[in-house]
Design a protein around this motif. Structure first.
Motif, PDB file in Angstrom:
ATOM      1  N   ILE A 231    -159.158 -61.405 -78.950  1.00  7.66           N
ATOM      2  CA  ILE A 231    -157.764 -61.863 -78.903  1.00  7.66           C
ATOM      3  C   ILE A 231    -157.563 -63.175 -79.664  1.00  7.66           C
ATOM      4  O   ILE A 231    -156.432 -63.503 -80.042  1.00  7.66           O
ATOM      5  CB  ILE A 231    -157.245 -62.004 -77.454  1.00  7.66           C
ATOM      6  N   LEU A 232    -158.650 -63.892 -79.913  1.00  7.30           N
ATOM      7  CA  LEU A 232    -158.535 -65.132 -80.680  1.00  7.30           C
ATOM      8  C   LEU A 232    -158.310 -64.858 -82.165  1.00  7.30           C
ATOM      9  O   LEU A 232    -157.892 -65.751 -82.915  1.00  7.30           O
ATOM     10  CB  LEU A 232    -159.792 -65.985 -80.494  1.00  7.30           C
ATOM     11  N   GLU A 233    -158.577 -63.611 -82.597  1.00  3.92           N
ATOM     12  CA  GLU A 233    -158.332 -63.221 -83.985  1.00  3.92           C
ATOM     13  C   GLU A 233    -156.876 -62.840 -84.232  1.00  3.92           C
ATOM     14  O   GLU A 233    -156.419 -62.812 -85.377  1.00  3.92           O
ATOM     15  CB  GLU A 233    -159.202 -62.014 -84.368  1.00  3.92           C
ATOM     16  N   LEU A 234    -156.147 -62.527 -83.169  1.00  6.28           N
ATOM     17  CA  LEU A 234    -154.828 -61.919 -83.314  1.00  6.28           C
ATOM     18  C   LEU A 234    -153.830 -62.831 -84.006  1.00  6.28           C
ATOM     19  O   LEU A 234    -153.766 -64.033 -83.738  1.00  6.28           O
ATOM     20  CB  LEU A 234    -154.290 -61.519 -81.943  1.00  6.28           C
ATOM     21  N   LYS A 235    -153.039 -62.229 -84.888  1.00  9.91           N
ATOM     22  CA  LYS A 235    -151.966 -62.941 -85.588  1.00  9.91           C
ATOM     23  C   LYS A 235    -150.656 -62.163 -85.421  1.00  9.91           C
ATOM     24  O   LYS A 235    -149.935 -61.907 -86.372  1.00  9.91           O
ATOM     25  CB  LYS A 235    -152.319 -63.113 -87.059  1.00  9.91           C
ATOM     26  N   CYS A 236    -150.397 -61.774 -84.178  1.00 13.24           N
ATOM     27  CA  CYS A 236    -149.193 -61.018 -83.860  1.00 13.24           C
ATOM     28  C   CYS A 236    -148.477 -61.684 -82.691  1.00 13.24           C
ATOM     29  O   CYS A 236    -149.058 -62.512 -81.981  1.00 13.24           O
ATOM     30  CB  CYS A 236    -149.536 -59.573 -83.509  1.00 13.24           C
ATOM     31  N   SER A 237    -147.233 -61.292 -82.484  1.00 11.51           N
ATOM     32  CA  SER A 237    -146.449 -61.812 -81.363  1.00 11.51           C
ATOM     33  C   SER A 237    -146.395 -60.845 -80.196  1.00 11.51           C
ATOM     34  O   SER A 237    -146.172 -61.253 -79.054  1.00 11.51           O
ATOM     35  CB  SER A 237    -145.017 -62.124 -81.826  1.00 11.51           C
ATOM     36  N   ILE A 238    -146.593 -59.546 -80.485  1.00 11.63           N
ATOM     37  CA  ILE A 238    -146.436 -58.492 -79.478  1.00 11.63           C
ATOM     38  C   ILE A 238    -147.576 -57.493 -79.631  1.00 11.63           C
ATOM     39  O   ILE A 238    -148.014 -57.207 -80.749  1.00 11.63           O
ATOM     40  CB  ILE A 238    -145.089 -57.752 -79.652  1.00 11.63           C
TER      41      ILE A 238
ATOM     42  N   ILE B 130    -157.820 -54.707 -88.559  1.00 13.15           N
ATOM     43  CA  ILE B 130    -156.460 -54.655 -88.018  1.00 13.15           C
ATOM     44  C   ILE B 130    -156.169 -55.836 -87.105  1.00 13.15           C
ATOM     45  O   ILE B 130    -155.034 -56.305 -87.011  1.00 13.15           O
ATOM     46  CB  ILE B 130    -156.231 -53.316 -87.275  1.00 13.15           C
ATOM     47  N   LEU B 131    -157.178 -56.333 -86.408  1.00 11.73           N
ATOM     48  CA  LEU B 131    -156.931 -57.380 -85.418  1.00 11.73           C
ATOM     49  C   LEU B 131    -156.508 -58.696 -86.061  1.00 11.73           C
ATOM     50  O   LEU B 131    -155.695 -59.433 -85.502  1.00 11.73           O
ATOM     51  CB  LEU B 131    -158.176 -57.592 -84.554  1.00 11.73           C
ATOM     52  N   SER B 132    -157.044 -58.989 -87.228  1.00  5.29           N
ATOM     53  CA  SER B 132    -156.730 -60.267 -87.879  1.00  5.29           C
ATOM     54  C   SER B 132    -155.581 -60.166 -88.873  1.00  5.29           C
ATOM     55  O   SER B 132    -155.231 -61.144 -89.519  1.00  5.29           O
ATOM     56  CB  SER B 132    -157.967 -60.815 -88.587  1.00  5.29           C
ATOM     57  N   GLN B 133    -154.962 -58.985 -88.984  1.00  3.44           N
ATOM     58  CA  GLN B 133    -153.839 -58.814 -89.902  1.00  3.44           C
ATOM     59  C   GLN B 133    -152.594 -59.509 -89.356  1.00  3.44           C
ATOM     60  O   GLN B 133    -152.199 -59.286 -88.213  1.00  3.44           O
ATOM     61  CB  GLN B 133    -153.541 -57.325 -90.108  1.00  3.44           C
ATOM     62  N   GLU B 134    -151.984 -60.334 -90.158  1.00  6.81           N
ATOM     63  CA  GLU B 134    -150.749 -60.995 -89.743  1.00  6.81           C
ATOM     64  C   GLU B 134    -149.620 -59.973 -89.677  1.00  6.81           C
ATOM     65  O   GLU B 134    -149.372 -59.227 -90.631  1.00  6.81           O
ATOM     66  CB  GLU B 134    -150.386 -62.117 -90.715  1.00  6.81           C
ATOM     67  N   CYS B 135    -148.952 -59.909 -88.542  1.00  8.20           N
ATOM     68  CA  CYS B 135    -147.888 -58.927 -88.343  1.00  8.20           C
ATOM     69  C   CYS B 135    -147.033 -59.355 -87.156  1.00  8.20           C
ATOM     70  O   CYS B 135    -147.378 -60.292 -86.424  1.00  8.20           O
ATOM     71  CB  CYS B 135    -148.471 -57.536 -88.096  1.00  8.20           C
ATOM     72  N   ASP B 136    -145.932 -58.648 -86.970  1.00 11.07           N
ATOM     73  CA  ASP B 136    -145.089 -58.919 -85.808  1.00 11.07           C
ATOM     74  C   ASP B 136    -145.659 -58.273 -84.553  1.00 11.07           C
ATOM     75  O   ASP B 136    -145.608 -58.857 -83.466  1.00 11.07           O
ATOM     76  CB  ASP B 136    -143.661 -58.394 -86.047  1.00 11.07           C
ATOM     77  N   LEU B 137    -146.200 -57.066 -84.718  1.00  6.84           N
ATOM     78  CA  LEU B 137    -146.631 -56.293 -83.549  1.00  6.84           C
ATOM     79  C   LEU B 137    -147.894 -55.512 -83.875  1.00  6.84           C
ATOM     80  O   LEU B 137    -148.001 -54.906 -84.934  1.00  6.84           O
ATOM     81  CB  LEU B 137    -145.517 -55.341 -83.118  1.00  6.84           C
ATOM     82  N   LEU B 138    -148.834 -55.523 -82.941  1.00  8.60           N
ATOM     83  CA  LEU B 138    -150.063 -54.738 -83.028  1.00  8.60           C
ATOM     84  C   LEU B 138    -149.950 -53.542 -82.094  1.00  8.60           C
ATOM     85  O   LEU B 138    -149.629 -53.698 -80.915  1.00  8.60           O
ATOM     86  CB  LEU B 138    -151.270 -55.591 -82.636  1.00  8.60           C
TER      87      LEU B 138
END
Length: 339
Positions: free
Chosen positions: A247-254, A225-233
């Motif tokens: 947090i370096l894996e994150l591909k979200c804005s929020i 889930i952490l590396s999934q591209e999305c608008d919000l996690l």
């Protein structure tokens, strides 16, 4: 049976009141050696009323890990109840899951609550179901066993996610993608609310069985889930998932979810701000559960409860505005408001 006030003592080689997370009124320990039951209840604050919180049944590697968890969670309950504007203080219970949960376990929890004589009221949490708490309620009056708080938590988070997407990205739910960690009472309910709007929802849980029966086309089970591209996690499982590495894996804005204590340390809030990720603190938006739990005792009807859940999002937007206007995080804006 062992029942101890360990607030100002050295217990199991730990000076409780010197713990980094300690700013509490009371910490109690209860043990029943005959059934292998060990539990801690921490009362962070009772200034607004009796302390309330959930009871968590989980494995801890040590007494210190359990103590750290209950201290952090109980402080979060004070903050959550204050945010929800309900007349209760904050506390938390944990049970060390060294042995399988049984009716004897739940009876021991009831005994522990009875010894505190109403200083702390417990509800469900991870590892403890509504049915478990209702059983405890047969042996103790000091429980909230009227509803499952999960759907109320999910509803408040739903409104907050909708508001955050609109404020930061100027997007409606239908055109947004949301990733949810955890398919429990909060996470799965939230997923269905979001799917109803047409949003694309990704969901992950360590228990794959919870995902097997999902049939909605816009709820998509995934593994990371952490590396999934999305608008919000939306973290809706255990806490502490956001650290320097993850947090370096994150591909979200929020980030906006229901899990307690999502940040491994408070410094991660600054790191997220530096990465340009808007973190909406859990204590600001996951208070729907306590609103639901206390609705009967406070005499709130369904319309009033729905209005209270919508107010969670309104308060969150106010702090979003303060944070953006001052180039600080939402958490920093919240801390400034009480300093």
């Amino acid at each position: 049976m062992i029942f101890l006030d360990i607030t100002d003592t050295v217990f199991q080689s730990i000076d409780v009141s010197s713990h980094d997370e300690f700013d509490h009124e009371k910490v109690y320990y209860y043990e029943d050696p005959q059934i292998g039951f060990k539990s801690i209840i921490a009362i962070h604050s009772s200034s607004a009323g009796p302390a309330i919180g959930g009871c968590r049944f989980r494995n801890y590697s040590s007494f210190q890990e359990g103590l750290t968890d209950v201290l952090r969670l109980s402080r979060g309950m004070t903050e959550k109840n204050h945010a929800a504007k309900i007349p209760f203080g904050g506390g938390k219970a944990i049970i060390f899951a060294d042995h399988p949960k049984s009716q004897a376990t739940l009876c021991a929890l009831a005994n522990f609550l009875n010894l505190l004589e109403g200083a702390y009221y417990s509800a469900e949490d991870i590892g403890i179901t509504l049915e478990d708490i209702q059983f405890v309620g047969q042996h103790s009056a000091f429980v909230f066993d009227n509803v499952d708080p999960g759907p109320y938590t999910a509803r408040g988070i739903f409104y907050s996610i909708e508001a955050a997407l609109k404020y930061y990205l100027n997007k409606d739910l239908q055109s947004s993608s949301i990733s949810i960690q955890g398919a429990g009472s909060v996470g799965l309910t939230l997923a269905n609310h979001l799917a109803d709007t047409g949003a694309t929802v990704y969901i992950q849980d360590i228990d794959f069985r919870k995902l097997e029966h999902i049939q909605r086309q816009n709820i998509i089970p995934i593994q990371n889930i952490l590396s999934q591209e999305c608008d919000l996690l939306a973290p809706c499982a255990i806490g502490g998932i956001l650290d320097r590495q993850s947090i370096l894996e994150l591909k979200c804005s929020i980030i906006a979810g229901g899990a307690n204590n999502q940040l491994k340390t408070m410094e991660i809030d600054d790191a997220l701000l530096a990465l340009g990720i808007h973190y909406v603190p859990d204590i600001l938006i996951n208070s729907g559960g306590v609103i639901g739990l206390t609705k009967d005792i406070l005499g709130r009807n369904s319309n009033q409860i729905e209005s209270d859940l919508q107010l969670i999002a309104e308060r969150a937007v106010n702090f979003m505005k303060i944070g953006q206007a001052n180039n600080i995080s939402i958490l920093q804006a919240m801390n400034a408001s009480v300093s």
